[in-house]
Structure formats: structure tokens, C-alpha cells
Design a protein around this motif. Structure first.
Motif, PDB file in Angstrom:
ATOM      1  N   GLU A 158       0.836  -1.207   0.000  1.00 53.32           N
ATOM      2  CA  GLU A 158       0.000   0.000   0.000  1.00 53.32           C
ATOM      3  C   GLU A 158       0.868   1.252   0.000  1.00 53.32           C
ATOM      4  N   ASP A 159       1.996   1.191   0.698  1.00 56.02           N
ATOM      5  CA  ASP A 159       2.931   2.318   0.677  1.00 56.02           C
ATOM      6  C   ASP A 159       3.522   2.496  -0.718  1.00 56.02           C
ATOM      7  N   GLN A 160       3.804   1.396  -1.400  1.00 55.79           N
ATOM      8  CA  GLN A 160       4.335   1.474  -2.762  1.00 55.79           C
ATOM      9  C   GLN A 160       3.353   2.191  -3.688  1.00 55.79           C
ATOM     10  N   TYR A 161       2.066   1.886  -3.539  1.00 53.07           N
ATOM     11  CA  TYR A 161       1.069   2.587  -4.355  1.00 53.07           C
ATOM     12  C   TYR A 161       1.136   4.089  -4.110  1.00 53.07           C
ATOM     13  N   ILE A 162       1.239   4.478  -2.843  1.00 54.64           N
ATOM     14  CA  ILE A 162       1.290   5.909  -2.502  1.00 54.64           C
ATOM     15  C   ILE A 162       2.560   6.550  -3.041  1.00 54.64           C
ATOM     16  N   LEU A 163       3.675   5.861  -2.876  1.00 57.02           N
ATOM     17  CA  LEU A 163       4.960   6.453  -3.225  1.00 57.02           C
ATOM     18  C   LEU A 163       5.190   6.550  -4.725  1.00 57.02           C
ATOM     19  N   PHE A 164       4.801   5.534  -5.466  1.00 50.85           N
ATOM     20  CA  PHE A 164       5.244   5.463  -6.860  1.00 50.85           C
ATOM     21  C   PHE A 164       4.135   5.346  -7.895  1.00 50.85           C
ATOM     22  N   PHE A 165       2.886   5.168  -7.456  1.00 48.59           N
ATOM     23  CA  PHE A 165       1.807   4.972  -8.411  1.00 48.59           C
ATOM     24  C   PHE A 165       0.645   5.902  -8.056  1.00 48.59           C
ATOM     25  N   GLU A 166      -0.543   5.585  -8.539  1.00 49.13           N
ATOM     26  CA  GLU A 166      -1.734   6.376  -8.244  1.00 49.13           C
ATOM     27  C   GLU A 166      -2.694   5.470  -7.479  1.00 49.13           C
ATOM     28  N   PRO A 167      -2.711   5.584  -6.150  1.00 48.44           N
ATOM     29  CA  PRO A 167      -3.464   4.620  -5.335  1.00 48.44           C
ATOM     30  C   PRO A 167      -4.962   4.599  -5.594  1.00 48.44           C
ATOM     31  N   ASP A 168      -5.532   5.672  -6.156  1.00 45.60           N
ATOM     32  CA  ASP A 168      -6.961   5.714  -6.414  1.00 45.60           C
ATOM     33  C   ASP A 168      -7.335   5.123  -7.771  1.00 45.60           C
ATOM     34  N   SER A 169      -6.351   4.647  -8.512  1.00 41.28           N
ATOM     35  CA  SER A 169      -6.593   4.109  -9.848  1.00 41.28           C
ATOM     36  C   SER A 169      -6.342   2.608  -9.869  1.00 41.28           C
ATOM     37  N   ALA A 170      -7.357   1.841 -10.269  1.00 33.46           N
ATOM     38  CA  ALA A 170      -7.188   0.398 -10.374  1.00 33.46           C
ATOM     39  C   ALA A 170      -6.135   0.050 -11.422  1.00 33.46           C
ATOM     40  N   ARG A 171      -6.089   0.806 -12.507  1.00 31.98           N
ATOM     41  CA  ARG A 171      -5.100   0.554 -13.546  1.00 31.98           C
ATOM     42  C   ARG A 171      -3.687   0.769 -13.021  1.00 31.98           C
ATOM     43  N   GLY A 176       1.389  -1.278 -10.701  1.00 32.78           N
ATOM     44  CA  GLY A 176       2.289  -1.330  -9.558  1.00 32.78           C
ATOM     45  C   GLY A 176       2.544  -2.754  -9.098  1.00 32.78           C
ATOM     46  N   ASP A 177       1.491  -3.563  -9.047  1.00 31.79           N
ATOM     47  CA  ASP A 177       1.659  -4.966  -8.664  1.00 31.79           C
ATOM     48  C   ASP A 177       2.621  -5.674  -9.617  1.00 31.79           C
ATOM     49  N   ALA A 178       2.466  -5.408 -10.920  1.00 34.27           N
ATOM     50  CA  ALA A 178       3.319  -6.058 -11.919  1.00 34.27           C
ATOM     51  C   ALA A 178       4.768  -5.619 -11.774  1.00 34.27           C
ATOM     52  N   SER A 179       4.981  -4.333 -11.536  1.00 32.29           N
ATOM     53  CA  SER A 179       6.343  -3.821 -11.394  1.00 32.29           C
ATOM     54  C   SER A 179       7.002  -4.364 -10.133  1.00 32.29           C
ATOM     55  N   VAL A 180       6.275  -4.361  -9.025  1.00 29.44           N
ATOM     56  CA  VAL A 180       6.816  -4.889  -7.766  1.00 29.44           C
ATOM     57  C   VAL A 180       7.178  -6.365  -7.924  1.00 29.44           C
ATOM     58  N   ALA A 181       6.353  -7.112  -8.642  1.00 25.52           N
ATOM     59  CA  ALA A 181       6.634  -8.532  -8.860  1.00 25.52           C
ATOM     60  C   ALA A 181       7.898  -8.720  -9.697  1.00 25.52           C
ATOM     61  N   ASP A 237       1.141  12.289 -13.989  1.00 23.96           N
ATOM     62  CA  ASP A 237       0.248  13.442 -13.881  1.00 23.96           C
ATOM     63  C   ASP A 237      -0.171  13.737 -12.447  1.00 23.96           C
ATOM     64  N   HIS A 238       0.089  12.784 -11.525  1.00 27.91           N
ATOM     65  CA  HIS A 238      -0.232  13.027 -10.118  1.00 27.91           C
ATOM     66  C   HIS A 238       0.923  12.550  -9.243  1.00 27.91           C
ATOM     67  N   ASP A 239       2.066  13.182  -9.435  1.00 27.37           N
ATOM     68  CA  ASP A 239       3.248  12.913  -8.617  1.00 27.37           C
ATOM     69  C   ASP A 239       3.149  13.795  -7.384  1.00 27.37           C
ATOM     70  N   ILE A 240       2.879  13.182  -6.234  1.00 27.12           N
ATOM     71  CA  ILE A 240       2.644  13.987  -5.032  1.00 27.12           C
ATOM     72  C   ILE A 240       3.935  14.432  -4.362  1.00 27.12           C
ATOM     73  N   MET A 241       5.085  13.934  -4.818  1.00 27.37           N
ATOM     74  CA  MET A 241       6.355  14.406  -4.292  1.00 27.37           C
ATOM     75  C   MET A 241       6.889  15.550  -5.138  1.00 27.37           C
ATOM     76  N   PHE A 242       6.986  15.330  -6.452  1.00 19.31           N
ATOM     77  CA  PHE A 242       7.507  16.346  -7.357  1.00 19.31           C
ATOM     78  C   PHE A 242       6.483  16.599  -8.459  1.00 19.31           C
ATOM     79  N   ASP A 264      -2.674   9.131 -15.309  1.00 20.45           N
ATOM     80  CA  ASP A 264      -3.133   8.167 -14.299  1.00 20.45           C
ATOM     81  C   ASP A 264      -1.953   7.528 -13.567  1.00 20.45           C
ATOM     82  N   SER A 265      -0.935   8.349 -13.278  1.00 21.96           N
ATOM     83  CA  SER A 265       0.298   7.794 -12.709  1.00 21.96           C
ATOM     84  C   SER A 265       0.905   8.754 -11.709  1.00 21.96           C
TER      85      SER A 265
END
Length: 292
Positions: A158-171, A176-181, A237-242, A264-265
Motif C-alpha cells: 500500500e505504501d508502494q502505491y502511494i509512493l510510486f503509483f496512483e493509489p486511487d486508480s485500479a489501472r 504497480g503490482d506487476a512492477s513490484v513482482a 500526472d499526479h506525482d505527489i512528491m515532485f 493516471d500515474s
């Protein structure tokens, strides 16, 4: 030709080291073509890159990934001071005799890449800034949630979704799951795990109280407003850090800046869209050469 590099992939390239400046810098090298050096994110090591993204880059580049001083398999004092990270790049490029390189960086590594290019423009053909920010104060600040998550001792999915992806997007979560794997599939060649406390303490010691990318005298801004080095900023488009909006603010100020936004990322657009990102980077370098 470096046959050891040519015959390997991101998952099989051996850990190698070079002694320089009283420390040992660890690196991996694979692929073929012009040299591309990648500077990794905060708390990252060579194992933090998505191997699919790297392998796609290796079709067009000799890919060089490395650990900053004191992190992973590298020795020395760990530091997230931007000029220290840029010195790691310079020492690696010089020690390996890479000549002029395309320099890429993700997150804080993108800042290191920009600083390296500004300090050593003769050694750089292109700057590839991924999920990062330009120098100077940000027109849109980062969200507190990012740093709260990034400074946790351990980060779950769940932290990975927040840090590197868009947690509100199923896509985005699925990507993110595929990349982490893919990252977790590494088994043959692994880096050393740096204790979270070491990384967190080093960034605290390196922090500037005013901005993530100190440029008090406008040195870096002045450089990028006049350089002929092509710069590609690749952001979600939704990078919450930068936030990508900070790059939009530079569009009419930097003459060689290209800004690309993946939809959506979040903060890891190259891991959500590895094929698109690698293809874009290769095309950018090939079709937008630095003037001779």
C-alpha cells in the motif's frame, strides 16, 4: 566491446566495483550502444529499478546502474547532498572511461543528474529527469503524505502505491503490482540491503531547510536557461512528491526542455509505463542530438 555487458540482462548482470576516491563504488553494466548512467531514487539501490524498464533501455544503450557512496554495496560515507551524489556519478564515469554519457535520474537521482550535467557539461549528451523536479523553489509543493510514507522504516505494497503509483486508480495499482513482482523476481544477482536507519539518517544530515533542490544563487537555473544539452522531463500526472506543474513552469524558460506527462500515474512513471518510457527515452536521445 565489453562482452560481459553485452551478454547480460538487468537480472543477470554481475555486481562489479571500482575503487575511486578512497571508496568502492558498486555498479552493473549491460546492453549495447551509447552509455546511459542512471541515478536511483531516495532509499534506492541497484535492485530498486524495474528490470523490464532497464532491459528495454538496454536494446539501445549500454545501461550503467550504481549505488551511491555508503549505500548498497558501495563503501564510504552515505550522503544525499546533491553535489556528493553528482561526485559519485563523475567518479564512476571517469573510472570506467565512459566518455560522454546520457545521464538519467529518478526522484532525488534526477536532481543528482541535473547537478552532474551542470558541473560537467562536457561529459553529458542528454539529461533525462524522471519523476523529479527542476532546480529552485517549487511552484507546487509536495504533499506531506509522501514524506510521511517515505520515512517509514519499512514500506508495504500500500505504501508502494502511494509512493510510486496512483493509489486511487485500479489501472495504476495493477501496474504497480506487476512492477513490484518484476523487481521481486531478482534472485541470481542481488545488492546489499542498506538498513533503513542509515538511509534516513543520511538524508536528515544532508537536508537543506529551505528547499529540496537548493539553488540560492541561481547557478543551476542560469545553466539550464542557456545550455544546449537536451533535457527530457518525464513525469506522472499526479506525482505527489515532485508535481509535474513545476516542470511546466520551466517550459518557456529552458530552451532545450521537453516535458512529457504519463496519465493516471504518480512518482514512478517509468515503472508503470516501462515500454513507453524506454521507447521515448531512446527516441529522444536518437532524434534530438546535442549540437556538436
Amino acid at each position: 566491446m565489453d562482452t560481459l555487458s553485452f551478454n547480460h540482462t538487468a537480472l543477470t548482470a554481475p555486481n562489479r566495483t571500482v575503487e575511486v576516491g578512497g571508496r568502492r563504488l558498486a555498479y552493473r553494466r549491460f546492453g549495447h550502444g551509447p552509455n546511459l548512467v542512471l541515478c536511483v531514487r531516495f532509499r534506492g539501490t541497484m535492485d530498486s529499478w524495474d528490470p523490464l524498464f532497464l532491459d528495454l533501455l538496454a536494446r539501445d544503450f549500454t545501461v550503467n546502474v550504481f549505488d551511491y557512496s555508503g549505500l548498497g554495496l558501495s563503501t564510504g560515507k552515505p550522503s544525499y547532498v546533491k553535489t556528493d551524489m553528482a561526485q559519485d556519478v563523475d567518479d564512476l564515469v571517469t573510472a570506467l572511461g565512459l566518455g560522454k554519457v546520457a545521464i538519467a535520474g529518478w526522484s532525488i537521482g534526477g536532481i543528482a543528474a541535473q547537478v552532474f550535467a551542470a558541473l560537467h557539461p562536457e561529459k553529458v549528451s542528454h539529461v533525462l529527469a524522471i519523476g523529479t523536479m527542476p532546480p529552485g523553489l517549487m511552484v507546487k509543493p509536495s504533499a506531506p503524505l509522501f514524506l510521511q510514507t517515505a520515512f517509514k522504516p519499512e514500506n508495504g505494497i500500500e505504501d508502494q502505491y502511494i509512493l510510486f503509483f496512483e493509489p486511487d486508480s485500479a489501472r495504476s495499482r495493477a501496474a504497480g503490482d506487476a512492477s513490484v513482482a518484476r523487481i521481486a523476481s531478482r534472485s541470481m544477482v542481488v545488492d546489499a540491503i542498506t538498513p533503513p536507519a542509515v538511509m534516513i539518517q543520511s538524508v536528515i544530515e544532508s537536508a537543506d531547510p529551505t528547499t529540496p533542490f537548493p539553488d540560492p544563487d541561481g547557478r543551476y537555473q542560469a545553466f539550464y536557461r542557456s545550455t544546449d544539452i537536451p533535457v527530457l522531463a518525464l513525469s506522472g500526472d499526479h506525482d505527489i512528491m515532485f508535481p509535474v506543474e513545476n516542470w511546466y513552469a520551466m517550459n518557456d524558460l529552458w530552451p532545450t526542455l521537453f516535458v512529457v506527462t504519463w496519465p493516471d500515474s504518480g512518482h514512478g512513471p517509468q515503472h508503470q509505463y516501462p515500454e513507453l518510457s524506454a521507447d521515448l527515452i531512446a527516441s529522444f536521445v536518437k532524434n534530438n542530438p546535442r549540437p556538436v
